[in-house]
Design an enzyme around this catalytic site. Structure first.
Site, PDB file in Angstrom:
ATOM      1  N   ARG A   1     -10.020   0.847   8.456  1.00 17.21           N
ATOM      2  CA  ARG A   1      -9.403  -0.608   9.122  1.00 17.21           C
ATOM      3  C   ARG A   1     -10.510  -1.213   9.556  1.00 17.21           C
ATOM      4  NH1 ARG A   1      -3.439   0.523   9.067  1.00 17.21           N
ATOM      5  NH2 ARG A   1      -2.378  -1.432   9.453  1.00 17.21           N
TER       6      ARG A   1
ATOM      7  N   LYS B   1       0.766  -1.261   0.021  1.00 14.56           N
ATOM      8  CA  LYS B   1       0.082  -0.041  -0.275  1.00 14.56           C
ATOM      9  C   LYS B   1       0.963   1.327  -0.241  1.00 14.56           C
ATOM     10  CE  LYS B   1      -2.177  -1.281   3.977  1.00 14.56           C
ATOM     11  NZ  LYS B   1      -1.328  -2.690   4.121  1.00 14.56           N
TER      12      LYS B   1
ATOM     13  N   ARG C   1      -0.844  -8.767  13.541  1.00 23.01           N
ATOM     14  CA  ARG C   1      -1.487  -7.783  12.777  1.00 23.01           C
ATOM     15  C   ARG C   1      -2.138  -8.323  11.583  1.00 23.01           C
ATOM     16  NH1 ARG C   1       4.257  -5.208  11.277  1.00 23.01           N
ATOM     17  NH2 ARG C   1       3.150  -3.567   9.527  1.00 23.01           N
TER      18      ARG C   1
ATOM     19  N   ARG D   1      11.030  -0.649  11.084  1.00 27.24           N
ATOM     20  CA  ARG D   1      10.009  -0.384  12.072  1.00 27.24           C
ATOM     21  C   ARG D   1       9.881  -1.453  13.380  1.00 27.24           C
ATOM     22  NH1 ARG D   1       4.675   0.213   8.577  1.00 27.24           N
ATOM     23  NH2 ARG D   1       3.755  -0.822  10.297  1.00 27.24           N
TER      24      ARG D   1
ATOM     25  N   ARG E   1      11.640  -5.151   4.928  1.00 23.43           N
ATOM     26  CA  ARG E   1      11.321  -3.602   4.589  1.00 23.43           C
ATOM     27  C   ARG E   1      12.140  -2.524   5.452  1.00 23.43           C
ATOM     28  NH1 ARG E   1       5.177  -1.678   5.354  1.00 23.43           N
ATOM     29  NH2 ARG E   1       5.219  -2.783   7.471  1.00 23.43           N
TER      30      ARG E   1
HETATM   31  P1  ADP Z   1       2.285  -1.839   3.193  1.00 24.72           P
HETATM   32  O1  ADP Z   1       2.132  -0.512   3.239  1.00 24.72           O
HETATM   33  O2  ADP Z   1       1.043  -2.498   2.489  1.00 24.72           O
HETATM   34  O3  ADP Z   1       2.459  -2.489   4.737  1.00 24.72           O
HETATM   35  P2  ADP Z   1       4.745  -1.562   1.856  1.00 24.72           P
HETATM   36  O4  ADP Z   1       4.504  -0.793   0.603  1.00 24.72           O
HETATM   37  O5  ADP Z   1       5.403  -1.012   2.815  1.00 24.72           O
HETATM   38  O6  ADP Z   1       3.363  -2.639   2.465  1.00 24.72           O
HETATM   39  O7  ADP Z   1       5.503  -2.900   1.381  1.00 24.72           O
HETATM   40  C1  ADP Z   1       6.102  -3.868   2.186  1.00 24.72           C
HETATM   41  C2  ADP Z   1       7.750  -4.399   1.694  1.00 24.72           C
HETATM   42  O8  ADP Z   1       7.385  -5.174   0.499  1.00 24.72           O
HETATM   43  C3  ADP Z   1       8.340  -3.297   1.300  1.00 24.72           C
HETATM   44  O9  ADP Z   1       9.695  -3.378   1.895  1.00 24.72           O
HETATM   45  C4  ADP Z   1       8.333  -2.860  -0.080  1.00 24.72           C
HETATM   46  O10 ADP Z   1       9.508  -2.485  -0.590  1.00 24.72           O
HETATM   47  C5  ADP Z   1       8.040  -4.336  -0.594  1.00 24.72           C
HETATM   48  N1  ADP Z   1       7.121  -4.645  -1.877  1.00 24.72           N
HETATM   49  C6  ADP Z   1       6.087  -3.699  -1.930  1.00 24.72           C
HETATM   50  N2  ADP Z   1       5.338  -4.188  -3.272  1.00 24.72           N
HETATM   51  C7  ADP Z   1       6.233  -5.146  -3.602  1.00 24.72           C
HETATM   52  C8  ADP Z   1       6.030  -5.996  -4.797  1.00 24.72           C
HETATM   53  N3  ADP Z   1       5.096  -5.854  -5.770  1.00 24.72           N
HETATM   54  N4  ADP Z   1       6.973  -6.888  -4.888  1.00 24.72           N
HETATM   55  C9  ADP Z   1       8.028  -6.980  -4.198  1.00 24.72           C
HETATM   56  N5  ADP Z   1       8.307  -6.269  -3.134  1.00 24.72           N
HETATM   57  C10 ADP Z   1       7.294  -5.471  -2.585  1.00 24.72           C
HETATM   58  P1  AMP Z   2       0.714   0.615   9.246  1.00 26.97           P
HETATM   59  O1  AMP Z   2       1.917   1.758   8.956  1.00 26.97           O
HETATM   60  O2  AMP Z   2      -0.466   1.047   8.117  1.00 26.97           O
HETATM   61  O3  AMP Z   2       1.227  -0.717   8.869  1.00 26.97           O
HETATM   62  O4  AMP Z   2       0.183   0.976  10.686  1.00 26.97           O
HETATM   63  C1  AMP Z   2       0.938   0.356  11.792  1.00 26.97           C
HETATM   64  C2  AMP Z   2       0.084   0.323  12.987  1.00 26.97           C
HETATM   65  O5  AMP Z   2      -0.490   1.635  13.301  1.00 26.97           O
HETATM   66  C3  AMP Z   2      -0.906  -0.568  13.012  1.00 26.97           C
HETATM   67  O6  AMP Z   2      -0.528  -2.162  13.280  1.00 26.97           O
HETATM   68  C4  AMP Z   2      -1.965  -0.392  14.062  1.00 26.97           C
HETATM   69  O7  AMP Z   2      -1.453  -0.606  15.461  1.00 26.97           O
HETATM   70  C5  AMP Z   2      -1.748   1.052  13.913  1.00 26.97           C
HETATM   71  N1  AMP Z   2      -2.952   1.773  12.826  1.00 26.97           N
HETATM   72  C6  AMP Z   2      -2.698   2.361  11.627  1.00 26.97           C
HETATM   73  N2  AMP Z   2      -3.741   2.790  11.012  1.00 26.97           N
HETATM   74  C7  AMP Z   2      -4.621   2.242  11.728  1.00 26.97           C
HETATM   75  C8  AMP Z   2      -6.416   2.254  11.736  1.00 26.97           C
HETATM   76  N3  AMP Z   2      -6.702   2.786  10.526  1.00 26.97           N
HETATM   77  N4  AMP Z   2      -6.892   1.712  12.791  1.00 26.97           N
HETATM   78  C9  AMP Z   2      -6.353   1.354  13.783  1.00 26.97           C
HETATM   79  N5  AMP Z   2      -5.091   1.269  13.945  1.00 26.97           N
HETATM   80  C10 AMP Z   2      -4.044   1.670  12.904  1.00 26.97           C
END
Ligand code: ADP
Ligand code: AMP
Length: 217
Positions: free
Chosen positions: A88, A14, A172, A161, A127
């Protein structure tokens, strides 16, 4: 200005896709995860309240996250909003609908980034992000060109993170299935759900997302 939601489990991509849309289409990314992390690092009262929940991988209360979005969503923006990690829960989804209506806006799509759960551990544990500009990297699938230096802004402030562990991911992912996955049905019934294959390479996923944004219906 199309307002879109990016839906999918942690690690679906995302944030990665949101960043591209910000760069390529001047959209505005609203990531509740980023807002909560900022609240934590700036030491606000709310940051202290949510820190423990976030580290364990639980969901922060609806009231807090809806409040954060409400502050940002005062009216339309040029390129449209990307909701990343929000909503969410069904309560958050209803609140978003109300907030958009109240500010004279609509939602043009909820885009589901479809992945297999089996890839999520590798995506999450590999990541790292730039603490300065927010660019998202991965140890194997998307490393920086120069070790320790952000490609996008040249900063050396690369971070991992605290909740990107295999253990916290289990919580999660369970939270995602229990509380967030019902949103797929919710947006399907509203005729707003579009699925893209997010197992593909980042550029291919971006092309599929662009297709949804550029559709005519
Ligand atoms: P989210 O925001 O949904 O938690 P991220 O965009 O942070 O996910 O992506 C999670 C990890 O996967 C990051 O390290 C990113 O670089 C990697 N990633 C994202 N999209 C892809 C993809 N299509 N193929 C391989 N790795 C990806
Ligand atoms: P994310 O960066 O989206 O992976 O979110 C990291 C953490 O923030 C999650 O695991 C939750 O603890 C909190 N969080 C982020 N967005 C929300 C949401 N919309 N509702 C509740 N908790 C959230």
């Amino acid at each position: 200005m199309p307002n879109i939601i990016l839906l999918g489990p942690p690690g679906a991509g995302k944030g990665t896709q949101a960043k591209r849309l910000v760069d390529e289409r001047q959209m505005v990314q609203l990531s509740t995860g980023d807002m909560l992390r900022e609240a934590r690092s700036s030491g606000t009262e709310m940051g202290r309240v949510v820190a423990d929940v976030m580290d364990r991988g639980g969901l922060v209360t609806d009231e807090i996250v809806i409040g954060l979005i409400e502050e940002k969503l005062t009216g339309p923006v040029q390129g449209g909003f990307i909701f990343d990690g929000f909503p969410r829960t069904l309560k958050q989804a209803d609140a978003l609908g109300d907030l958009l209506a109240r500010t004279g806006q609509t939602l043009s799509a909820a885009i589901e980034l479809q992945v297999d759960d089996a890839v999520l551990v590798a995506r999450i544990t590999g990541r790292y992000t730039c603490g300065t500009c927010g660019e998202v990297y991965h140890d194997t699938t998307r490393p920086t060109a120069r070790v320790g230096v952000c490609d996008a802004c040249g900063s050396t402030n690369l971070k991992r993170r605290a909740d990107d562990t295999e253990d916290a991911l289990k919580t999660r992912l369970m939270e995602y299935y229990k509380k967030t996955s019902p949103l797929l049905g919710y947006y399907y019934c509203k005729g707003q759900l579009h699925a893209v294959d997010a197992l593909d390479e980042i550029d291919q996923v971006a092309a599929a997302v662009a297709k949804v944004l550029d559709r005519r219906d």
